[in-house]
Design an enzyme around this catalytic site. Structure first.
Site, PDB file in Angstrom:
ATOM      1  CG  ASP A   1      -1.957  -1.091   1.164  1.00 35.59           C
ATOM      2  OD1 ASP A   1      -2.102  -1.695   0.082  1.00 35.59           O
ATOM      3  OD2 ASP A   1      -2.592  -1.361   2.201  1.00 35.59           O
TER       4      ASP A   1
ATOM      5  CG  ASP B   1      -0.305   2.973   4.224  1.00 41.44           C
ATOM      6  OD1 ASP B   1       0.568   2.116   3.974  1.00 41.44           O
ATOM      7  OD2 ASP B   1      -1.395   2.674   4.737  1.00 41.44           O
TER       8      ASP B   1
ATOM      9  CG  HIS C   1      -6.878   0.748   1.054  1.00 40.01           C
ATOM     10  ND1 HIS C   1      -6.403  -0.315   0.343  1.00 40.01           N
ATOM     11  CD2 HIS C   1      -6.197   0.764   2.220  1.00 40.01           C
ATOM     12  CE1 HIS C   1      -5.473  -0.928   1.044  1.00 40.01           C
ATOM     13  NE2 HIS C   1      -5.323  -0.297   2.195  1.00 40.01           N
TER      14      HIS C   1
END
Length: 778
Positions: free
Chosen positions: A82, A84, A332
């Site tokens: 992801d 982040d 997301h």
DNA sequence: CAGTGAGCGAGCTTCCGCTTGACTT
């Protein structure tokens, strides 16, 4: 053999991406983090610039070996975790653990799973952002230092196995402080006046409900007002119409989904997440752990089409929402149906319900505002400055309300606003049908539910979508808080009604204060919170997380060195740890309640080794007595009278067959003891008042039941009649009897056969953090 | 609506965030 290996975090995501990328790419997943700080000890060398000791998690060993093999075979490895802080760290750990090579390793990110987004990411690979990784390391290490240095202080000072942490301790604090607000809350009473008006002549037929602009403090004032109304003239001062608008809420994030599912379906936070996980794994919804309200362009288009098809063009309004939470990391999309044209799905009832909720919320978020008309009618009273007011709301255009309306947290039933109001005009007089003044009480602030606690934590920027549910189970498992129902108490109130001529006063009763699955703090929770606030006020501060997040942001931007930041935090923190181990006293360790008038001894309450107790007699009194507090009692609020009552048990009720009968309360509620046998009391019995006659009844009833209980006995093996029907017991373990088998005809051989048959499939004992279930009380 | 109604002391406990699994009644 594929040339390209793509590693993402979630296996369900891997599956979808593989479909999009085609056969040149093999997509697999890391299942989140693959390694973490060593579990034993600190896992951080505080004397060597916080050098972390990372260990591949035991349950990830096999996976890591597999990934190593795959990465060796691949020509290019794409780290697609992801976008982040945590995702960047996962990529970095993969890079190190799999011993990847710079030349054929690429880092890519995308925040929507569409073919275009992924292909674009592959066109624009980058390298691992070490600043972002360092921000994650600082976060991880700080949490470890706080958790593993403060928890042992609690073991020493209060009780073994307790825990403290940046997130959980604040969650408990919120619940403790709310309870204190409630304890200190002084109920205020006021008289609310409402009226029903009818037409003054026969031309119109209507009933209009209106409320008085101000309340009265006392019954007397309210009565004076009603007297005045007897002969008053009521005139419509004016009719005010105002157009208003309502806009839909943003699509779901984890926390808003948890809140709505709790309000609309009474799902627990964990329940919602489990159901959502199943929907996600079936490919029906997007990822359920998110803090973003963003929808992909693809989803926006699909929503537009769906709304047009179902409701028509004028219901469409494409919107993109700004994420409110400042701590959001937006890796997301919002939680939405994968295919918006699927209005419903197959599955378990709960899955259908949750999907329907997500579908409606998403669709509504892309629909037009609702247009309303709000009407206010003011009614003057002759010789009186106060006014009656009636409000009504009419929907002109329903817009998004056609599919969805968000629920409210406070389920207040005083929805004063009604629908359409009668067509009145200024200057018109109306007649009173009746006017009532009802005594009302101010309400204490509400106790937290799971969902409202999550909401509060998110507002404070504390915790992440993946940790809300686990945080709640931790604070319950530590017994810092209890999730409970409480019965309400009866309260009387007055209602005065001015009918045609007279004022009728009624004294009525209502049940108030009933609570359903709300959080209550325990004594341990209170003591631990007080101790932590006293000694670690900075960490317990509601803005602590927000402040350190600013530092983490600076680290991520390369403006601050993570080791410097940790030094700054750790030096004063560790000093405080040492100090409090040495000197700190427990706040509220003991409460002296008073003197027992009968014995003249001191009565006190405190936390003992096995929990909160009341004590009769001082510590040096050799004949001092103890009693555990009841589940709904707190040291902080226990009165002398309540404490003394605890010492009235056990109580001798009488005698039966030459043996004493004793009544008391135990772990499993009130019981009667006779001939060293324990018999639970029924709901209607009370250990303080139960009579000898009733106790004997219970004893006889129990004997009768026991005699019916035994069906057969073969040495160690017994066939018994239990709660769930007949069963076989042997060595303290129970075994089923197959359906259709008459338990009375079982032979010794049959039993042995059944036991050995069922022994094979006994559950493996798993060492999971178990939530101890306290004894239930009737 | 079953079973249950302790406690003498060794050694261990604990954090937050990523992810999913899989014991049976």
């Amino acid at each position: 053999m594929q040339e390209n290996l793509v590693i993402v975090e979630s296996p369900a995501k891997a599956k979808t991406i593989e479909k999009l990328l085609g056969k040149d790419y093999f997509v697999t997943s890391s299942y989140g983090h693959i390694r973490d700080l060593e579990k034993k000890g600190l896992g951080v060398d505080v004397n060597d610039n916080f050098k972390p000791e990372y260990v591949v998690s035991p349950d990830k060993k096999k996976l890591v070996e597999e990934l190593k093999k795959l990465s060796k075979q691949a020509k290019t490895v794409w780290l697609a975790s992801d976008e982040d802080r945590e995702g960047e760290a996962i990529a970095w750990h993969l890079y190190n653990v799999l011993k990847l090579d710079d030349k054929n390793t690429k880092r890519i990110t995308f925040n929507e799973i569409t073919k275009n987004a992924i292909l674009e990411a592959i066109q624009n690979p980058r390298t691992i952002d070490i600043n972002l990784v360092n921000a994650q390391q600082a976060r991880r290490i700080l949490d470890r230092l706080v958790g593993f240095e403060v928890s042992p202080i609690l073991w020493k000072k209060i009780k073994s196995s307790l825990s403290a942490g940046r997130v959980q301790s604040v969650a408990v604090r919120l619940i403790v402080e709310r309870e204190r607000e409630i304890m200190e809350f002084k109920t205020e009473t006021a008289y609310k006046v409402s009226a029903i008006f009818i037409s003054a002549d026969e031309k119109q037929k209507f009933q209009l409900k209106a409320t008085l602009s101000a309340d009265f403090k006392t019954e007397k004032e309210a009565k004076v007002f009603l007297e005045k109304c007897k002969d008053a003239i009521f005139t419509v001062e004016g009719v005010d119409k105002k157009p208003t608008k309502k806009s839909p809420s943003a699509p779901f994030t984890t926390s808003t989904l948890q809140q709505e599912a709790s309000r609309k379906f009474r799902f627990s936070v964990a329940q919602t997440m489990n159901i959502a996980q199943r929907l996600y794994e079936r490919g029906l919804i997007t990822y359920m752990r998110t803090d973003s309200t963003n929808l992909s362009t693809l989803a926006l288009g699909a929503a537009k089409n769906t709304i047009e098809n179902l409701f028509g063009e004028k219901y469409v309004k494409t919107r993109q929402y700004k994420t409110k939470s400042k701590s959001a990391q937006e890796a997301h999309e919002a939680i939405r149906p994968t295919y918006l044209q699927n209005t419903e799905i197959e599955g378990a009832p709960q899955e259908k319900k949750l999907y329907d909720l997500i579908w409606k919320r998403t669709i509504a978020s892309q629909m037009a505002d609702a247009e309303l008309e709000k009407t206010t009618i003011n009614i003057n009273i002759s010789d009186e400055t106060k006014k009656f007011q009636a409000t009504g709301e009419v929907i002109i255009f329903d817009g998004f309300l056609k599919v969805y309306m968000e629920s409210n947290d406070d389920d207040n039933e005083n929805a004063e606003t009604t629908g359409l109001l009668p067509a009145l005009v200024a200057g018109q007089t109306v007649a009173r049908k009746e006017i009532t003044a009802t005594q009302r009480f101010s309400q204490h602030p509400p106790r937290y539910t799971e969902a409202s606690l999550v909401k509060k934590l998110e507002e404070l920027g504390i915790g992440r979508p993946s940790t809300y549910a686990p945080t709640i189970s931790t604070i319950i498992a530590r017994e810092y808080v209890l999730k409970e129902d409480r019965a309400g108490v009866e309260r009387s109130y007055t209602k005065m009604t001015l009918k045609t001529k007279d004022i009728v006063t009624e004294n009525l009763k209502e049940i108030v204060g009933a609570e359903k699955t709300k959080f209550f703090p325990s004594d341990i929770g209170i003591v631990v919170t007080d101790f932590l606030i006293e000694n670690f006020s900075n960490i317990l501060d509601f803005s602590f997380t927000a402040k350190i997040e600013e530092y983490f942001d600076e680290i991520a931007e390369g403006k601050l060195d993570w080791v410097v930041m940790l030094h700054k935090f750790y030096k004063p923190f560790h000093k405080k740890v040492d100090e409090s181990l040495e000197t700190a006293q427990l706040a509220n360790a003991e409460r002296i309640l008073g003197i027992d008038p009968k014995s003249g001894k001191q009565v006190s309450a405190r936390i003992a080794r096995f929990g909160p107790i009341a004590q009769l007699g001082t510590n040096d009194d050799p004949e001092k007595k103890f009693s555990s507090l009841k589940k709904d009692q707190l040291i902080e609020t226990l009165t002398l009278g309540e404490a003394l009552k605890l010492f009235d048990l056990p109580r001798t009720v009488g005698e039966y067959e030459g043996k004493e009968i004793v009544a008391s309360t135990g772990r499993f509620g009130p019981y009667v003891r006779h001939d060293s046998k324990f018999i639970s009391m029924k709901k209607e019995d009370d250990p303080y008042t139960i009579t000898e006659k009733r106790a004997i009844e219970l004893i006889e009833e129990k004997r009768k039941k026991d005699s019916e209980k035994n069906i057969a006995k073969f040495g160690d093996i017994e066939v018994l009649n239990g709660f769930y029907g007949p069963y076989i017991t042997c060595d303290g373990k129970n075994y089923k009897i197959p359906k259709g088998q008459d338990p009375k005809t079982l032979t010794h051989q049959d039993c042995i056969a059944l036991i050995s048959e069922q022994k094979g499939k006994e559950p493996k004992t798993k060492t999971r953090a178990k939530t101890k279930k306290p004894a239930s009380r009737k």
